[in-house]
Design an enzyme around this catalytic site. Sequence first.
Site, PDB file in Angstrom:
ATOM      1  N   ASP A   8      -0.095   4.846 -25.657  1.00  0.00           N
ATOM      2  CA  ASP A   8      -0.938   3.583 -24.720  1.00  0.00           C
ATOM      3  C   ASP A   8      -1.102   4.402 -23.177  1.00  0.00           C
ATOM      4  O   ASP A   8      -0.268   4.657 -22.644  1.00  0.00           O
ATOM      5  CB  ASP A   8       0.174   2.467 -24.718  1.00  0.00           C
ATOM      6  CG  ASP A   8      -0.841   1.063 -24.050  1.00  0.00           C
ATOM      7  OD1 ASP A   8      -1.782   1.364 -24.142  1.00  0.00           O
ATOM      8  OD2 ASP A   8      -0.209   0.056 -23.894  1.00  0.00           O
ATOM      9  N   ASP A 103      -8.168   3.069 -25.750  1.00  0.00           N
ATOM     10  CA  ASP A 103      -7.064   3.554 -24.864  1.00  0.00           C
ATOM     11  C   ASP A 103      -5.297   3.671 -25.767  1.00  0.00           C
ATOM     12  O   ASP A 103      -4.341   3.652 -25.087  1.00  0.00           O
ATOM     13  CB  ASP A 103      -6.603   2.825 -23.753  1.00  0.00           C
ATOM     14  CG  ASP A 103      -6.370   1.363 -23.805  1.00  0.00           C
ATOM     15  OD1 ASP A 103      -6.586   0.742 -24.857  1.00  0.00           O
ATOM     16  OD2 ASP A 103      -6.063   0.637 -22.895  1.00  0.00           O
ATOM     17  N   GLU A 104      -5.320   3.141 -27.030  1.00  0.00           N
ATOM     18  CA  GLU A 104      -4.083   3.126 -27.666  1.00  0.00           C
ATOM     19  C   GLU A 104      -4.463   3.768 -28.946  1.00  0.00           C
ATOM     20  O   GLU A 104      -5.239   3.413 -29.846  1.00  0.00           O
ATOM     21  CB  GLU A 104      -3.490   2.087 -27.349  1.00  0.00           C
ATOM     22  CG  GLU A 104      -4.080   0.869 -28.055  1.00  0.00           C
ATOM     23  CD  GLU A 104      -3.274  -0.378 -28.140  1.00  0.00           C
ATOM     24  OE1 GLU A 104      -1.938  -0.373 -28.320  1.00  0.00           O
ATOM     25  OE2 GLU A 104      -3.682  -1.510 -27.841  1.00  0.00           O
TER      26      GLU A 104
END
Length: 354
Positions: A8, A103-104
Amino acid sequence: MRKIIHIDMDCFFAAVEMRDNPTLRHIPLAIGGSRQSRGVISTCNYPARAFGVRSAMPTGQALKLCPHLTLLNGNMEKYKTASRQIRSIFQRYTEHIEPLSLDEAYLDVSDCSLHHGSATRIAEDIRRSIYTETGLTASAGVAPNKFLAKIASDENKPDGLFVITPDQVDGFVKTLPLKRLPGVGSKTAERLSQLGLHYCADIANAPLPLLVKHFGSLADSLLKRSQGIDERPVFKNEQRKSLGVERTLEQDLLHYTECVEAISQLLPQLQRRLEHYSTTAAGRAAPIHKVGVKLKFSDFRQTTVEKQGQPLQLDKLLPLLDEAWQRRQQQGVRLIGLHIGFKTEHLQQLTLPF
């Protein structure tokens, strides 16, 4: 047992802006609506969070908490470029990558031989590579399944690593607050609390009929997660589950006909996005499963009405809009959105030894 890593990125959009403009690093910063218009915060850095600013918060509320907040509109192409760099790093370690957003992502490294097969050292190396090559920091969680890996990645944020080994699972979940379980929102957490259920250990000892009575189909998930069980594989396919557009309005809409006009303007945007996605998906675009209309009201309540098997046409959307409009409780409409859901096929993955 599997070896799952959840990566993350730390305040991703804001972090990219701070990387590219170091003068922004130590001041409260948010990506979201401007001071002159309504909108919501997409993400914010940690100095802004110290004032109580959070993602998905209305921009006006954020400015009340932090009047000197620096607001940027953001640059999605720049964020996508950084995300592609990070994805290429993941691919050095495993083919089993499930992106959740820019983003993860989940990574199944059960069969990765690097670093003698140590998932902890692999996660450390991934984080180090991300920072060296992009200038961005990432937090990571390592665990035997996806649910625990995601929770673990939040334990030492920002720029941290947290590991839950198989022999630590029972002890970890016993003291885990139920509000941190996937699918447990604020209302469900409140109902659990009213029943005297606050931690996973409480669920494990609760009578099944009681859980089914109050939580229906969610009861099974609550029981499994409270015991640290999550059998979901990491899906390496990248089929989108949904596609949507929405608009925060300059002024609240007070009449149904105004909402119809707004829907009419949003529909071509969604159709163009669908056409673009179908073209770039290289033949992998799934058929439309459902369409939906979303309204957010003046009091910030929001509602969504969906229907399966409907084509993306205005005359099919209007009954959904009408149903959503009936829920307004005399409030105006501050945001309106359209979305479609795709049929997705989940690939099965073998469970490998830890």
